[in-house]
Write a protein that holds these residues in place. Structure first.
Motif, PDB file in Angstrom:
ATOM      1  N   GLY A 183     -17.049  14.285  27.958  1.00 17.94           N
ATOM      2  CA  GLY A 183     -16.250  14.849  29.036  1.00 17.94           C
ATOM      3  C   GLY A 183     -15.916  13.911  30.160  1.00 17.94           C
TER       4      GLY A 183
ATOM      5  N   PHE B  22     -18.953  20.260  29.473  1.00 21.22           N
ATOM      6  CA  PHE B  22     -19.655  18.993  29.696  1.00 21.22           C
ATOM      7  C   PHE B  22     -20.290  19.025  31.066  1.00 21.22           C
TER       8      PHE B  22
ATOM      9  N   GLN C 275     -23.052  18.766  26.276  1.00 24.91           N
ATOM     10  CA  GLN C 275     -21.665  19.137  25.996  1.00 24.91           C
ATOM     11  C   GLN C 275     -21.611  20.018  24.762  1.00 24.91           C
TER      12      GLN C 275
END
Length: 308
Positions: A105, A189, A202
């Motif tokens: 992320g 995330f 995540q």
């Protein structure tokens, strides 16, 4: 499901060794240019391959190539996307493919694109002609299957790594549990820290918020149960992962089980490459001493290279 469907086949170790050889050259090349972050993003974590194979030039192969090309192209625009190809009534029954890619992320789309490109270039070598495959690099992930897996919760364990133990550091455990509690509450995330302990987690983008929470709860539970008092630990489930480390210890975690053979394979390959370098130097000295023409070698099927 993936941990049951995607299993190593008879040539997996040989193919992985070949791929890791290429990775070593990438690493040497990037390190020489100071691109440490890019190298780290492409570090191999794990792969899984189905036993069932498709035929070359089949409709499935055509759709697979389309999916992989779309993943590389899409990663320059977004860090996650999923695809379903050949699943309509007009397509042959064996042509359907479902797939996704996802980057960590905090990755920029430019870095995401490079990571996915690297994963795509490896997945066909690690899992040739497989109806299903998954490949996890340090910062990105690619998966495809012949059956629809998208949005279906599965928490099978794919990979774990545990560092050495911290047996009596009460403050460390308190900080670690704070970080893990925060990571477990994520819905996508998340990065967390408490004192010298850091971590991130995540879920795959195809999971609902409720399923993501369930997956991360399972991942955090496995971190505690499987890695105990480790200073650093990684757990990758089929649709989520969670990692933590104490500052200064994350660079060299070691697996507490015998399941992870990647480190051994890398060590062997490093030894082979070093041995080749020694041989090349010796041959170069011999050539100069004997006044012979340059010696040519063919390495891994590539064009021959003169060693002067």
């Amino acid at each position: 499901m993936l941990s049951r469907i995607l299993q190593p086949h008879s040539t997996y170790n040989a193919i992985l060794a070949l791929r890791l050889t290429y990775i070593l050259f990438y690493i040497f090349s990037f390190l020489s240019n100071g691109n440490f972050d890019v190298v780290e993003a492409r570090v191999f974590i794990y792969a899984g391959c189905s036993q069932d194979k498709y035929q070359p030039s089949s409709p499935f192969e055509s759709n697979l190539n389309s999916f992989l090309a779309s993943a590389v192209s899409g990663a320059s625009q977004a860090i996650y996307n999923s695809y379903a190809l050949g699943n309509d009534s007009s397509s042959p029954p064996d042509a359907a493919i479902f797939g996704l890619y996802q980057c960590r992320g905090d990755l920029r789309t430019s870095d995401c694109s490079r990571c996915i490109e690297s994963a795509v270039s490896q997945i066909g070598l690690v899992c040739p002609y497989s109806y299903g495959a998954a490949l996890q690099l340090e910062s990105c992930y690619v998966r495809y299957e012949h059956v629809d897996f998208l949005g279906k919760l599965d928490t099978g364990l794919m990979y774990k790594k545990c560092s050495k133990s911290v047996s009596s550091d009460v403050e460390f455990f308190r900080r670690r549990d704070d970080v893990l509690a925060d990571l477990q509450a994520a819905t996508g995330f998340r990065v967390s820290s408490s004192g010298l302990v850091e971590g991130f987690s995540q879920c795959l983008g195809d999971l609902s918020s409720a399923d993501c929470s369930s997956c991360l709860e399972d991942a955090v539970g496995k971190l505690k149960n499987l890695c105990g008092s480790a200073e650093a630990a990684d757990v990758f489930l089929e649709q989520c992962y969670a990692r933590y480390w104490a500052s200064g210890y994350y660079d060299s975690p070691t697996d507490s089980s015998n399941e992870d053979q990647i480190g051994k394979t890398v060590a062997i390959i490093v030894g082979v490459v070093a041995g080749l370098a020694v041989i090349i130097v010796l041959l170069s000295f011999c050539r100069k001493a004997l006044g012979k023409n340059p010696i040519f070698f063919s390495f891994l099927g590539h064009a021959t290279i003169p060693f002067l």
